[in-house]
Design an enzyme around this catalytic site. Structure first.
Site, mmCIF file in Angstrom:
data_model
loop_
_atom_site.group_PDB
_atom_site.id
_atom_site.type_symbol
_atom_site.label_atom_id
_atom_site.label_comp_id
_atom_site.label_asym_id
_atom_site.label_seq_id
_atom_site.Cartn_x
_atom_site.Cartn_y
_atom_site.Cartn_z
ATOM 1 N N GLY A 191 -16.941 5.137 -3.078
ATOM 2 C CA GLY A 191 -16.223 5.813 -1.992
ATOM 3 C C GLY A 191 -15.763 4.880 -0.894
ATOM 4 C CD GLU B 12 -3.062 -0.486 0.095
ATOM 5 O OE1 GLU B 12 -3.122 -0.176 -1.117
ATOM 6 O OE2 GLU B 12 -3.597 -1.484 0.575
ATOM 7 C CG ASP C 214 -6.585 1.967 -7.594
ATOM 8 O OD1 ASP C 214 -5.918 1.174 -6.910
ATOM 9 O OD2 ASP C 214 -6.905 3.108 -7.199
ATOM 10 C CB SER D 71 -24.810 7.922 -13.460
ATOM 11 O OG SER D 71 -24.764 7.214 -12.238
ATOM 12 C CB SER E 234 -16.230 3.102 -7.259
ATOM 13 O OG SER E 234 -15.849 4.250 -6.550
ATOM 14 C CB SER E 235 -12.660 6.596 -9.472
ATOM 15 O OG SER E 235 -11.628 6.215 -8.616
ATOM 16 C CB THR F 17 4.366 0.268 -2.764
ATOM 17 O OG1 THR F 17 3.258 -0.475 -3.279
ATOM 18 C CG2 THR F 17 4.581 -0.111 -1.300
ATOM 19 C CG ASP F 18 0.338 3.020 -6.595
ATOM 20 O OD1 ASP F 18 0.614 3.817 -5.665
ATOM 21 O OD2 ASP F 18 -0.790 2.977 -7.139
ATOM 22 C CD GLU G 119 -8.202 7.983 -10.102
ATOM 23 O OE1 GLU G 119 -8.862 7.165 -10.766
ATOM 24 O OE2 GLU G 119 -7.987 7.856 -8.887
HETATM 25 C C1 GLA Z 1 -5.315 4.502 -3.901
HETATM 26 C C2 GLA Z 1 -4.637 4.901 -5.198
HETATM 27 C C3 GLA Z 1 -3.600 3.868 -5.610
HETATM 28 C C4 GLA Z 1 -2.655 3.517 -4.469
HETATM 29 C C5 GLA Z 1 -3.449 3.238 -3.184
HETATM 30 C C6 GLA Z 1 -2.555 3.049 -1.999
HETATM 31 O O1 GLA Z 1 -6.076 3.339 -4.124
HETATM 32 O O2 GLA Z 1 -5.591 5.025 -6.223
HETATM 33 O O3 GLA Z 1 -2.892 4.342 -6.718
HETATM 34 O O4 GLA Z 1 -1.716 4.526 -4.267
HETATM 35 O O5 GLA Z 1 -4.360 4.277 -2.889
HETATM 36 O O6 GLA Z 1 -1.804 1.886 -2.124
#
Ligand code: GLA
Length: 420
Positions: free
Chosen positions: A140, A51, A200, A85, A145-146, A53-54, A188
Site C-alpha cells: 500500500g 505519472e 507497473d 500468505s 506491491s500488487s 501518462t500510461d 488487476e
Molecule cells: C498507478 C497505476 C499505474 C500508473 C500510476 C500513475 O501506479 O498502477 O498504471 O497510472 O499509478 O502514473
C-alpha cells in the site's frame, strides 16, 4: 527520548533473493505439508517521471526495485488454486479457476487467480496450483506491491504450465513477457477491479538491472536507459509516507475518466496526440467547446488542468531522458520538481504527507523530489548526494514528526532485475 525515537529514520531493507526464496519455500512446506515445484519472484517499482501518462498512451520511466514479492508454487491436478500468505494468518484460501469472473474474488487472491484466469482467456492451458506468498515490497505504499504479486504469479504459471513466454533470466523473451504483462493488467483491471494503466506490470516483467525502462504506452515499445546513480555519487531516496493509498477507490478512476472525456471532446483517441506545441490550441478548444447541458465553468477548468498535466508530463519524460542520454544526471532535479508541482496543482493527486516529504527533502539538499505512483498517499522520491542519504532521511522524518504525521519509512532504490 520520545522525540528522538520518532525522528530516527526507519529503513525497509530488500531481502537477498536466496533469503526470499527460502522464506516462501518454508512457508509453503509449513502450510501445505509438501515441497513446492519451485520459487519465483517479481519486483515492485518506482517511477522516475511520467505519472498518470500510461493510460493516456504516453511515456513513463520506471525502474524495478530490489524489493520483491516471492512465491513458492506447486502444480496440482484439477482447477483449484489454494493460496497462503505470510502477511495473513487466516489460513488457506481456495478458489476454483472455472468460477473466476469479474467481481467473484475478493482481496489479494484476486491478483493471483486473476492472472491464471487472464492466461486462460488468452487461450493458454492453465490449471490448478498451490501457492505461498511473502514479500518485502512495502504494502500500500505506491510501490506496486500488487503488480509484483501478479507478475510473480505470471512467471510461476508460465514455468509450471510450460507456456514458454518468459524466457530465461539471461535471455528474457520480451514479446512473451509483454503477453504476461497483459494478463497481469487484465487481472488487476477486471478481477481485482482497479483501472490502472499498465506501467507497473510492464516494468516488473520487462525491466533490466542497472537501467530505467522508457516505456511508450502508445505501442508498448521500450528502451533500456542506463541508470546508475552511484557512478555519479548520487542516490534515489524513496520515502514511504505511510499515508493510506488505494487505487481501487474512485479518485484514480475519476482522473482516468476525465482524460478520456477530454480526448473525446477533442476528437482524438488519446491525449498523446497533443504535443507541447499544440497544447495551447487544445486547451482553448476544450475551454470553448461544448460539454453536457448544465456543465459549469469549474468542470471545464478541471478538464483543462488535467490535460495540461498529462501533456507537459510527457514532455518532461523526454526532457529527463535527454538529460540522462547527455550524462547530465545532476540536472534531472528540475523536471522532477516541475512534475510534482503539476501533479499537485493541475492533476490534484498529491496530499499533505507527499508535499511535506518533497519539501523537507529539498530543504535538506535534495537535487529534486516528487511523488511517485498514483498518489493520494504512497511514496515520494528524492534525488540526493550519496553521502547525504541519511541526513535527508533524518530531515524528512523530523519534518513529519513536527507536523504530527505518522513516521515515514525509507529505502534506497537501485535499478534491479525483472521477474524471474
Ligand atoms: C498507478 C497505476 C499505474 C500508473 C500510476 C500513475 O501506479 O498502477 O498504471 O497510472 O499509478 O502514473
Amino acid at each position: 527520548m520520545e522525540q528522538q525515537h520518532e525522528t530516527t529514520p526507519v529503513w525497509v531493507q530488500a531481502w537477498d533473493p536466496a533469503e526470499g526464496s527460502e522464506r516462501v519455500r518454508a512457508l509453503f512446506a509449513d502450510r501445505f505439508g509438501a515441497e513446492p515445484d519451485g520459487t519465483w519472484s517479481a519486483p515492485g517499482r518506482v517511477n522516475l517521471i511520467g505519472e498518470h501518462t500510461d493510460y493516456n498512451g504516453g511515456l513513463c520511466l520506471p525502474f524495478a526495485l530490489p524489493h520483491r514479492t516471492y512465491v513458492a508454487v506447486r502444480r496440482t491436478d484439477g482447477d483449484a488454486v489454494r493460496l497462503v500468505s505470510a502477511q495473513e494468518t487466516s489460513g488457506v484460501r481456495e478458489v476454483a479457476l472455472s468460477e473466476v469472473a469479474p467481481g467473484t474474488v475478493s482481496g489479494w487472491p484476486a491478483y493471483v487467480v486473476g492472472v491464471a484466469w487472464a492466461l486462460r482467456e488468452a487461450g493458454h492451458d492453465v490449471g490448478g496450483f498451490d501457492i505461498a506468498v511473502d514479500s518485502c515490497v512495502p504494502y500500500g505504499a505506491g510501490l506496486s506491491s500488487s503488480a509484483a504479486l501478479e507478475c510473480a504469479a505470471a512467471v510461476a504459471i508460465d514455468a509450471l504450465y510450460g507456456l514458454g513466454l518468459a524466457g530465461t533470466a539471461e535471455q528474457p523473451d520480451d514479446a512473451g513477457r509483454t503477453a504476461l504483462a497483459e494478463a497481469s493488467i487484465r487481472a488487476e483491471n477486471e478481477i481485482a477491479g482497479a483501472s490502472t494503466g499498465g506501467m507497473d506490470q510492464a516494468v516488473s516483467l520487462r525491466a533490466r538491472s542497472g537501467h530505467a525502462l522508457l516505456l511508450d504506452c502508445r505501442d508498448g515499445s521500450t528502451r533500456h536507459v542506463p541508470f546508475d546513480l552511484s557512478a555519479h555519487d548520487l542516490a534515489l531516496l524513496v520515502i514511504d509516507t505511510k499515508a493510506e493509498h488505494a487505487l481501487v477507490d474512485g479518485q484514480y478512476a475519476a482522473r482516468r475518466a476525465a482524460c478520456e472525456e477530454a480526448a473525446s471532446r477533442l476528437g482524438i483517441a488519446t491525449l498523446r496526440e497533443i504535443d507541447l506545441d499544440g497544447l495551447g490550441d487544445a486547451l482553448a478548444a476544450l475551454a470553448h467547446g461544448t460539454g453536457p447541458v448544465g456543465e459549469g465553468r469549474d468542470e471545464v477548468e478541471v478538464l483543462v488542468r488535467r490535460v495540461r498535466h498529462v501533456v507537459t508530463e510527457i514532455a518532461r519524460v523526454e526532457e529527463f531522458v535527454a538529460l540522462l542520454d547527455d550524462d547530465r544526471v545532476e540536472e534531472v532535479g528540475a523536471p522532477m520538481d516541475a512534475s510534482h508541482a503539476s501533479l499537485r496543482d493541475d492533476y490534484e493527486v498529491s496530499c499533505r504527507e507527499l508535499d511535506v516529504a518533497v519539501e523537507a527533502a529539498r530543504e535538506a539538499g535534495a537535487l529534486g523530489a516528487r511523488m511517485t505512483g498514483g498518489g493520494f498517499g504512497g511514496s515520494a522520491i528524492a534525488l540526493v548526494r550519496a553521502g547525504a542519504v541519511d541526513e535527508v532521511a533524518a530531515a524528512v522524518a523530523a519534518a513529519f514528526a513536527a507536523e504530527g504525521l505518522h513516521a515515514p519509512a525509507f529505502l534506497v532504490a537501485t535499478a534491479s532485475a525483472p521477474a524471474a
